[in-house]
Design an enzyme around this catalytic site. Sequence first.
Site, PDB file in Angstrom:
ATOM      1  N   GLY A   1      -8.220 -51.240 -33.188  1.00  0.00           N
ATOM      2  CA  GLY A   1      -9.686 -50.721 -33.209  1.00  0.00           C
ATOM      3  C   GLY A   1     -10.832 -51.537 -33.526  1.00  0.00           C
TER       4      GLY A   1
ATOM      5  CG  ASP B   1      -5.726 -44.238 -41.232  1.00  0.00           C
ATOM      6  OD1 ASP B   1      -6.511 -42.742 -40.351  1.00  0.00           O
ATOM      7  OD2 ASP B   1      -6.449 -44.829 -41.912  1.00  0.00           O
TER       8      ASP B   1
ATOM      9  NE  ARG C   1      -3.991 -40.820 -35.640  1.00  0.00           N
ATOM     10  CZ  ARG C   1      -4.779 -42.154 -36.462  1.00  0.00           C
ATOM     11  NH1 ARG C   1      -5.220 -42.639 -37.073  1.00  0.00           N
ATOM     12  NH2 ARG C   1      -3.761 -43.353 -36.037  1.00  0.00           N
TER      13      ARG C   1
ATOM     14  CE  LYS D   1      -5.300 -50.899 -38.688  1.00  0.00           C
ATOM     15  NZ  LYS D   1      -5.493 -49.797 -38.437  1.00  0.00           N
ATOM     16  CB  SER D   2      -7.991 -51.656 -43.762  1.00  0.00           C
ATOM     17  OG  SER D   2      -7.611 -50.678 -42.131  1.00  0.00           O
TER      18      SER D   2
ATOM     19  NE  ARG E   1      -3.085 -45.251 -39.442  1.00  0.00           N
ATOM     20  CZ  ARG E   1      -1.905 -46.250 -40.786  1.00  0.00           C
ATOM     21  NH1 ARG E   1      -0.805 -45.757 -41.465  1.00  0.00           N
ATOM     22  NH2 ARG E   1      -3.012 -47.038 -40.501  1.00  0.00           N
TER      23      ARG E   1
END
Length: 445
Positions: A104, A329, A360, A31-32, A401
């Site tokens: 984000g 993450d 989280r 994704k990044s 996640r």
Amino acid sequence: MADTGNEKTEFYEVKRPTKPTHWEVEVPGSKSITNRALLMSALADGPVEMEGVLFSDDSRAFLDALRALGFSVEASEKDCRVRVQGLGGRIPSSEAEINVGSAGTAARFLTALLGMSDGTYRIQASPQMTKRPMRPLFEVLLSLGAQISWLGEEWHLPIDITGAAGQADQTQGPLKVELDIGESTQFLSALLMAAPMLPCGLKIFITGEKKDGPYIRMTRRMMRDFGVEVRFEDSTYFVPAGAAYAGEKYRVEPDVSAACYFYAAAAVTGGYVRVNRIYGGSMQGDLKFLDVLERMGCVIWEEADGIAVTGPAAGGLKGIPVDMRDFSDQALTLAAIAPYANAPVRISNIAHVRQQESDRIHAIVTNLRRAGISCEEFPDGVSIEPGTPKPCRIETFDDHRVAMAFAVMGLGADGIVIEDPGCCSKTFADYFQVLDSLTSGSDQI
């Protein structure tokens, strides 16, 4: 699908393997990397062909936003390919409305893009994204001459924004701004990637304690791949005058973050997992999670087709303290396998994850306690005691996640049920289908 009165709630019951894993796995693109490549492709001078692209809620939001801004975008989800017609730093539509959803990266990257443009735009977002921090980025764009009107809570999305192009004095050398990246390094990545829109260049002075990080290094490496060199010295980042993106083809790496869930499965079951096309030369910071697994007793090596992990025999996983600031993450992943260690696991330096898709740290503590695991919450982390997870439902907090990590806990204990598994569509839509195929006895998917 479970029927609960008048409403139906989706859930996924994790299947505990009857034997240690022996899996060969394919994971989607990063994704990044995908979203960084999309931004640079849109700013490039000419078309860019992207291969290995991730198609998920986040990347689709980015693609839809580029189309709404007038860019020519061709996408083939089947072939994981995207073609973007870059216009050399120009945005085709001078007025438009985009919606970044819960992404984000899309929110930060596209806000910087539009904040350095010469147009006027509206940026909408999901309720989840409207709660996430944006102020440091907004403050920099305002200092450059952008105009921002809040459509909801001040310093948060949604907004109307008029870009700074033509507002700032670009005749006196590079523009200079200050930025604190303590809440998110995405603010810096966003400004660096959009900086070639400023003909005079940009100097960014980092004011906080955190100066660098793996995702910033990823951004700089990708910018170099696209033809723009970022200089970094002491606390200053510099994108020179006249910088411009070029590139005809770009290959997106497979997602190391996604791969780590399967590597963790090997640690829990004492089995073997290889994730294809994941190599030690990856630019993704979550590769550091493999060092943690090695310290915990796993064996890790690189094969021709990718990195493989073998977990220790039952009872052999070691409890250790881990500073996870640079690969946070994976804090959820480590927390999910921590009960199977032979000593406490202490995760520290992750206070910033409280402001991501969910809090989280709170999600970790809530779900471990549901499973009967003793743990202690700290402002910047959590300490987890060994124990056998009992049957429970995992609350995912609409956070992909949380869902993916705690599914791994269910590979070592019976009765673990994941609520709202569909939230994984943010980055890995078929995660549970892959897990089903693997746990049902297939060695490869």
